[in-house]
Design a protein around this motif. Structure first.
Motif, PDB file in Angstrom:
ATOM      1  N   LEU A   1      56.656 -44.794  67.238  1.00 55.41           N
ATOM      2  CA  LEU A   1      56.315 -45.158  68.480  1.00 55.41           C
ATOM      3  C   LEU A   1      54.901 -45.321  68.500  1.00 55.41           C
ATOM      4  O   LEU A   1      54.190 -46.424  68.890  1.00 55.41           O
ATOM      5  CB  LEU A   1      56.777 -44.163  69.606  1.00 55.41           C
ATOM      6  CG  LEU A   1      56.221 -44.500  71.114  1.00 55.41           C
ATOM      7  CD1 LEU A   1      56.899 -45.627  71.586  1.00 55.41           C
ATOM      8  CD2 LEU A   1      56.824 -43.447  72.048  1.00 55.41           C
ATOM      9  N   ASN A   2      54.037 -44.194  67.784  1.00 51.61           N
ATOM     10  CA  ASN A   2      52.649 -44.568  67.760  1.00 51.61           C
ATOM     11  C   ASN A   2      52.065 -45.633  67.180  1.00 51.61           C
ATOM     12  O   ASN A   2      51.055 -46.293  67.581  1.00 51.61           O
ATOM     13  CB  ASN A   2      52.122 -43.106  67.039  1.00 51.61           C
ATOM     14  CG  ASN A   2      50.569 -42.898  67.121  1.00 51.61           C
ATOM     15  OD1 ASN A   2      49.955 -43.247  68.173  1.00 51.61           O
ATOM     16  ND2 ASN A   2      49.958 -42.732  65.944  1.00 51.61           N
ATOM     17  N   LEU A   3      52.915 -45.993  66.139  1.00 55.40           N
ATOM     18  CA  LEU A   3      52.182 -47.296  65.108  1.00 55.40           C
ATOM     19  C   LEU A   3      52.418 -48.601  66.122  1.00 55.40           C
ATOM     20  O   LEU A   3      51.413 -49.403  66.152  1.00 55.40           O
ATOM     21  CB  LEU A   3      53.193 -47.434  63.915  1.00 55.40           C
ATOM     22  CG  LEU A   3      52.692 -46.350  63.076  1.00 55.40           C
ATOM     23  CD1 LEU A   3      53.831 -46.491  61.604  1.00 55.40           C
ATOM     24  CD2 LEU A   3      51.369 -46.501  62.454  1.00 55.40           C
ATOM     25  N   HIS A   4      53.161 -48.679  66.986  1.00 54.43           N
ATOM     26  CA  HIS A   4      53.568 -49.684  67.798  1.00 54.43           C
ATOM     27  C   HIS A   4      52.519 -49.688  68.850  1.00 54.43           C
ATOM     28  O   HIS A   4      52.155 -50.688  69.359  1.00 54.43           O
ATOM     29  CB  HIS A   4      55.145 -49.717  68.487  1.00 54.43           C
ATOM     30  CG  HIS A   4      56.168 -49.908  67.633  1.00 54.43           C
ATOM     31  ND1 HIS A   4      56.139 -51.041  66.759  1.00 54.43           N
ATOM     32  CD2 HIS A   4      57.259 -49.112  67.241  1.00 54.43           C
ATOM     33  CE1 HIS A   4      57.223 -50.962  65.952  1.00 54.43           C
ATOM     34  NE2 HIS A   4      57.996 -49.959  66.400  1.00 54.43           N
ATOM     35  N   VAL A   5      52.185 -48.411  69.657  1.00 50.84           N
ATOM     36  CA  VAL A   5      51.297 -48.258  70.653  1.00 50.84           C
ATOM     37  C   VAL A   5      49.909 -48.706  70.074  1.00 50.84           C
ATOM     38  O   VAL A   5      49.285 -49.430  70.816  1.00 50.84           O
ATOM     39  CB  VAL A   5      51.266 -46.671  71.035  1.00 50.84           C
ATOM     40  CG1 VAL A   5      50.149 -46.623  72.142  1.00 50.84           C
ATOM     41  CG2 VAL A   5      52.553 -46.612  71.910  1.00 50.84           C
ATOM     42  N   LEU A   6      49.630 -48.113  68.961  1.00 53.22           N
ATOM     43  CA  LEU A   6      48.460 -48.619  68.363  1.00 53.22           C
ATOM     44  C   LEU A   6      47.928 -49.915  67.938  1.00 53.22           C
ATOM     45  O   LEU A   6      46.995 -50.469  68.285  1.00 53.22           O
ATOM     46  CB  LEU A   6      48.114 -47.812  66.881  1.00 53.22           C
ATOM     47  CG  LEU A   6      47.918 -46.214  67.005  1.00 53.22           C
ATOM     48  CD1 LEU A   6      48.199 -45.573  65.784  1.00 53.22           C
ATOM     49  CD2 LEU A   6      46.385 -46.118  67.771  1.00 53.22           C
ATOM     50  N   ALA A   7      49.305 -50.887  67.613  1.00 55.17           N
ATOM     51  CA  ALA A   7      49.048 -52.091  67.784  1.00 55.17           C
ATOM     52  C   ALA A   7      48.840 -52.983  68.645  1.00 55.17           C
ATOM     53  O   ALA A   7      48.069 -53.706  68.883  1.00 55.17           O
ATOM     54  CB  ALA A   7      50.527 -52.773  67.072  1.00 55.17           C
TER      55      ALA A   7
END
Length: 384
Positions: free
Chosen positions: A204-210
């Motif tokens: 989830l964090n990687l999608h949010v950072l994107a």
């Protein structure tokens, strides 16, 4: 003992070490890092190695291999779609979600290789592939990842330059851990043991950072193309889950997929540098020394290469980032011989041993977040 594995200590030694570490936290944190004194530069080390690698043909592209990998992934995704349709309203859908978490990670490995120009001879062709599968399939931002990963490769484990050791939820440096407050301090004090549980949130964090990167005010090349591909992925993957499954099951499906993706990604990238030498900001090291001394390989041969997308040969990957995955094992033999000749340690452990090293390292760093007014004797006794 194999290189990279800490020497076992007795319970008395553990008590002494614990007491010493806690006492040192009663004053200012004085972190020391490896530098030119510990790792003197080796002239022409990389030039000579590079010549042997090039003459051995290990930088030649392997199109057939990547075509087979791509075809296998397409078939696997097709199988997941068929399984999703046939299972319908069933909690067995969570197995499909877990499988998708694995497949998205495998696609991320391919995007990583395309970013490093490993797949095609043409740079633009690699960039297009990385964009389409990185954004459109995995849901990450190509521009964010490429910038961050390029800086990491240029200065692995170097303080102030490697973004992979900058503080996030986890602290990788003592001085960062010492600054933790509130809930962040509680997590930091236990971060070694919490590392893998926290990875369930990394997907989830990687999608949010994107999304955060692509919606930022700074200049982002290809911003709307990346956002369009991520929106397309949402329409193709996320929306149907909520259309065809009950709401609770849909959220569970998405949660399992993200958790498996996050754990798999983190467990593949974490063993490679965490717990290795951390380089001082001003140290002047040659390319060969800083890449080898900050990287760790994972043993296991072909199965580890499949599991980790070639990241198990981290030393060879950092020395030759554009080397195709099938050639890394052959390069390993050449690099080991070169390291032996130069007297440079070549660190390789099993996957489980690497996780033990990472947990131990993060727990040691986490000690910097201890309460400076806590009794050292009480703290030391609790650790025995």
């Amino acid at each position: 003992m194999p290189p990279g594995i800490p020497t076992p200590v007795t319970s008395n030694e553990e008590q002494f070490i614990a007491s010493t570490i806690v006492e040192s936290r009663l004053g200012p944190v004085r972190q020391t890092y490896s530098g030119t004194t510990e790792f003197p530069p080796i002239a022409k080390a990389y030039t000579e190695l590079s010549q042997v690698i090039r003459e051995s043909g290990l930088l030649v592209r392997t199109r057939v291999f990547y075509a087979l990998v791509g075809s296998a992934l397409v078939l696997a995704f097709a199988g997941c779609i068929a399984g999703f349709v046939l299972l319908g309203d069933s909690w067995f859908q969570l197995l499909i979600a877990a499988a998708l978490g694995i497949l998205f990670t495998q696609v991320a490995f391919l995007a990583h290789e395309a970013n490093h120009r490993q797949i095609f001879a043409s740079g633009p062709a690699n960039d297009r592939l990385a964009l389409w599968i990185g954004n459109g399939v995995v849901g990450m931002s190509q521009s964010w990842w490429a910038s961050k990963h390029t800086r990491h490769h240029a200065n692995p484990n170097r303080v102030g330059k490697d973004p992979d050791i900058e503080i996030d939820t986890i602290s990788f440096l003592d001085e960062d851990a010492a600054k933790a407050r509130g809930i962040q301090r509680w997590i930091t004090q236990r971060q070694g043991w919490l590392f893998f549980p926290l990875l369930t949130l990394e997907g989830l964090n990687l999608h949010v950072l994107a999304i955060r990167h692509l919606l930022s005010r700074g200049e982002v090349k290809g911003r709307w193309t990346e956002l369009g591909l991520i929106a397309l992925r949402f329409a193709v993957f996320v929306a149907p889950v909520f259309v065809f499954l009950p709401l609770g099951m849909a959220f569970a499906f998405l949660g399992v997929q993200l958790a498996v993706f996050g754990v798999y990604m983190g467990a593949s990238f974490a063993p490679n540098h965490k717990g290795m030498a951390v380089i001082a900001p001003g140290a002047k090291l040659d390319f060969f020394s800083k890449q080898v001394r900050t990287s760790r390989n994972i043993s296991g041969g072909w199965w580890a290469t499949w599991l980790m997308g070639g990241l198990n040969y981290q030393i060879e990957h950092h020395l030759f980032p554009n080397m195709p995955r099938p050639h890394l094992s052959r390069a390993r033999e050449i690099v080991i011989e070169h390291c032996q000749t130069l007297g440079v340690p070549y660190v390789e452990t099993t996957l489980l041993q690497s996780y033990g090293i990472v947990i131990q390292y993060l727990n040691r760093v986490g000690l910097a977040a201890r309460d400076p007014f806590e009794c050292p004797l009480t703290s030391a006794a609790r650790r025995v």
